[in-house]
Design a protein around this motif. Structure first.
Motif, PDB file in Angstrom:
ATOM      1  N   PRO A   1    -117.522 -22.062 101.827  1.00  0.00           N
ATOM      2  CA  PRO A   1    -118.352 -21.781 100.654  1.00  0.00           C
ATOM      3  C   PRO A   1    -117.669 -20.794  99.707  1.00  0.00           C
ATOM      4  O   PRO A   1    -117.008 -19.850 100.147  1.00  0.00           O
ATOM      5  N   VAL A   2    -117.821 -21.004  98.411  1.00  0.00           N
ATOM      6  CA  VAL A   2    -117.224 -20.114  97.407  1.00  0.00           C
ATOM      7  C   VAL A   2    -118.246 -19.802  96.318  1.00  0.00           C
ATOM      8  O   VAL A   2    -119.300 -20.442  96.230  1.00  0.00           O
ATOM      9  N   ASN A   3    -117.937 -18.797  95.529  1.00  0.00           N
ATOM     10  CA  ASN A   3    -118.730 -18.433  94.348  1.00  0.00           C
ATOM     11  C   ASN A   3    -120.201 -18.166  94.675  1.00  0.00           C
ATOM     12  O   ASN A   3    -121.111 -18.679  94.037  1.00  0.00           O
ATOM     13  N   GLY A   4    -120.436 -17.352  95.717  1.00  0.00           N
ATOM     14  CA  GLY A   4    -121.808 -16.973  96.042  1.00  0.00           C
ATOM     15  C   GLY A   4    -122.584 -18.007  96.824  1.00  0.00           C
ATOM     16  O   GLY A   4    -123.784 -17.839  97.054  1.00  0.00           O
ATOM     17  N   ASN A   5    -121.945 -19.060  97.246  1.00  0.00           N
ATOM     18  CA  ASN A   5    -122.596 -20.073  98.066  1.00  0.00           C
ATOM     19  C   ASN A   5    -122.825 -19.499  99.469  1.00  0.00           C
ATOM     20  O   ASN A   5    -121.878 -19.129 100.166  1.00  0.00           O
ATOM     21  N   ASN A   6    -124.077 -19.434  99.908  1.00  0.00           N
ATOM     22  CA  ASN A   6    -124.417 -18.818 101.195  1.00  0.00           C
ATOM     23  C   ASN A   6    -124.634 -19.830 102.318  1.00  0.00           C
ATOM     24  O   ASN A   6    -125.333 -19.542 103.298  1.00  0.00           O
ATOM     25  N   ALA A   7    -124.057 -20.992 102.195  1.00  0.00           N
ATOM     26  CA  ALA A   7    -124.237 -22.037 103.198  1.00  0.00           C
ATOM     27  C   ALA A   7    -123.576 -21.658 104.521  1.00  0.00           C
ATOM     28  O   ALA A   7    -122.643 -20.841 104.570  1.00  0.00           O
ATOM     29  N   SER A   8    -124.070 -22.258 105.598  1.00  0.00           N
ATOM     30  CA  SER A   8    -123.435 -22.143 106.912  1.00  0.00           C
ATOM     31  C   SER A   8    -122.505 -23.340 107.103  1.00  0.00           C
ATOM     32  O   SER A   8    -122.863 -24.468 106.762  1.00  0.00           O
ATOM     33  N   VAL A   9    -121.310 -23.086 107.655  1.00  0.00           N
ATOM     34  CA  VAL A   9    -120.326 -24.166 107.816  1.00  0.00           C
ATOM     35  C   VAL A   9    -119.906 -24.270 109.271  1.00  0.00           C
ATOM     36  O   VAL A   9    -119.957 -23.294 110.032  1.00  0.00           O
ATOM     37  N   TYR A  10    -119.449 -25.487 109.636  1.00  0.00           N
ATOM     38  CA  TYR A  10    -119.115 -25.787 111.023  1.00  0.00           C
ATOM     39  C   TYR A  10    -117.819 -26.591 111.044  1.00  0.00           C
ATOM     40  O   TYR A  10    -117.827 -27.789 110.742  1.00  0.00           O
ATOM     41  N   PRO A  11    -116.680 -25.954 111.392  1.00  0.00           N
ATOM     42  CA  PRO A  11    -115.403 -26.684 111.450  1.00  0.00           C
ATOM     43  C   PRO A  11    -115.469 -27.826 112.461  1.00  0.00           C
ATOM     44  O   PRO A  11    -116.126 -27.724 113.500  1.00  0.00           O
ATOM     45  N   ILE A  12    -114.784 -28.916 112.149  1.00  0.00           N
ATOM     46  CA  ILE A  12    -114.807 -30.097 113.006  1.00  0.00           C
ATOM     47  C   ILE A  12    -113.401 -30.648 113.189  1.00  0.00           C
ATOM     48  O   ILE A  12    -112.496 -30.379 112.397  1.00  0.00           O
ATOM     49  N   ALA A  13    -113.209 -31.396 114.266  1.00  0.00           N
ATOM     50  CA  ALA A  13    -112.059 -32.293 114.406  1.00  0.00           C
ATOM     51  C   ALA A  13    -112.523 -33.667 113.956  1.00  0.00           C
ATOM     52  O   ALA A  13    -113.631 -34.099 114.295  1.00  0.00           O
ATOM     53  N   LEU A  14    -111.721 -34.354 113.173  1.00  0.00           N
ATOM     54  CA  LEU A  14    -112.151 -35.633 112.611  1.00  0.00           C
ATOM     55  C   LEU A  14    -112.504 -36.621 113.717  1.00  0.00           C
ATOM     56  O   LEU A  14    -111.890 -36.642 114.786  1.00  0.00           O
ATOM     57  N   ALA A  15    -113.515 -37.453 113.433  1.00  0.00           N
ATOM     58  CA  ALA A  15    -113.980 -38.457 114.389  1.00  0.00           C
ATOM     59  C   ALA A  15    -114.624 -39.604 113.624  1.00  0.00           C
ATOM     60  O   ALA A  15    -114.913 -39.488 112.428  1.00  0.00           O
ATOM     61  N   SER A  16    -114.872 -40.701 114.316  1.00  0.00           N
ATOM     62  CA  SER A  16    -115.470 -41.868 113.676  1.00  0.00           C
ATOM     63  C   SER A  16    -116.999 -41.815 113.708  1.00  0.00           C
ATOM     64  O   SER A  16    -117.652 -42.732 113.217  1.00  0.00           O
ATOM     65  N   TRP A  17    -117.582 -40.786 114.285  1.00  0.00           N
ATOM     66  CA  TRP A  17    -119.026 -40.595 114.259  1.00  0.00           C
ATOM     67  C   TRP A  17    -119.363 -39.410 113.349  1.00  0.00           C
ATOM     68  O   TRP A  17    -118.517 -38.566 113.060  1.00  0.00           O
TER      69      TRP A  17
END
Length: 345
Positions: A280-296
């Motif tokens: 998130p940038v510029n005051g965006n207060n979102a929660s983020v969750y890193p992932i390994a790419l997958a087909s689901w």
């Protein structure tokens, strides 16, 4: 002796037919949509793509795209419809092939909902998992035809009330089919019309969300150029790559439309060799969750009501240090197509 000569002639003829066969693309539309309620509208058989050829065919990793040639504007030039209110969904695949049936929607790996974006080429088939294949035995199964039928949906919402009754909008679109090497198989232009009539009911209180990529982030790329890249891993970041606007709490999910990274020669790399994270940038207060790419589908971010403004994310791609999967891979370009989806929480 004579029989042997005849046999040789038939064999050479069959080989000649196989070598010269090519696939062609054509399409047609049902291009008029009346809109009479705040629920929006749809055309069940809006667009049909047709691929055809004679004799031997083997066209793997083909693609099909659509692009708005200009904004969706009213005929009087006073109003525009947001491009992301329009979306295509596959309805059916049908046709003729030998010795196998033509591929299904799931076998091809067609996204089930493709939202239009202003000024961007959008892929209805990002990279087919199933080849267009035909292997006739002499003259049996000689003709190949694959037809893909799509519906077109105009999303409902209170925004429809912003337009006077009987306003007609025009959406010129260009459809392009590509082979695995990005060569154009065929291209056709079509025009869709949407007429906003007298709307019934009351404006619905429904979530309205949008998700848009910057031009620089549409085609992400990780490059291995030195021994240090293999030893330490590589990473790339695209600033302000993702723009979100929502009138409710939302979540972003990501998946690959293919099961592997694939090269033009058909070699593969596993998806989970590449990691993705949103920042998130510029005051965006979102929660983020890193992932390994997958087909689901995997959850990548959760955010709240943006209060009429945009929320921005950087997109980061990376690999691990000393990953033997990259070290042992053949030096080629490998690719897959990622689908980002925004939904209410």
């Amino acid at each position: 002796m004579n029989n042997r000569k005849i046999f040789s002639f038939i064999l050479l003829l069959c080989l000649w037919i196989q070598c010269l066969s090519q696939v062609s693309y054509s399409s047609w539309i049902n291009g008029y949509m009346p809109v009479s309620s705040y629920g929006g509208g749809s055309i069940p058989d809006a667009y049909t793509a047709s691929f055809s050829g004679n004799g031997y065919l083997n066209v793997p990793y083909w693609r099909l795209s659509v692009r708005l040639k200009q904004p969706v504007a009213s005929t009087d030039g006073n109003y525009t419809l947001p491009a992301n209110k329009l979306s295509f969904s596959p309805v059916s695949s049908s046709g003729n092939a030998y010795p196998y049936a033509v591929p299904t929607i799931s076998q091809i790996g067609m996204p089930l909902n493709v939202m239009m974006q202003e000024g961007q080429e959008i892929f209805l088939v990002p990279q087919s998992n199933a080849a267009m294949y035909n292997f006739p035995f002499l003259f049996f199964g000689y003709y190949y035809n694959l037809q893909l039928r799509y519906s077109l949906v105009l999303a409902g919402g209170a925004y429809l009330g912003n337009y006077p009754s009987w306003t007609t909008f025009v959406a010129p679109m260009q459809f392009t089919a590509y082979d695995r090497y990005n060569n154009v198989i065929g291209r056709m232009d079509h025009v869709f019309q949407f007429q906003i009539g007298t709307l019934s009911g009351t404006p619905p209180d429904v979530p309205e969300m949008s998700l848009k990529f910057s031009a620089s982030a549409v085609n992400g790329s990780l490059e291995f150029n030195s021994r240090n890249d293999y030893a330490n891993g590589v990473n790339v970041s695209y600033s302000n790559a993702l723009t979100v606007r929502s009138n409710t709490n939302y979540q972003i999910k990501i998946r690959s439309l293919q099961n592997n990274f694939t090269s033009a020669a058909g070699n593969t790399l596993p998806l989970d060799a590449v990691k993705l994270s949103l920042a998130p940038v510029n005051g965006n207060n979102a929660s983020v969750y890193p992932i390994a790419l997958a087909s689901w589908q995997q959850l990548a971010a959760k955010g709240g009501y943006t209060q009429g403004s945009n929320a921005y994310y950087d997109i980061n791609y990376s690999t691990s240090a000393n990953d033997q999967r990259f070290m042992s891979a053949k030096p080629e370009d490998y690719s897959t197509t990622l689908q980002f989806e925004i939904t209410p929480q």
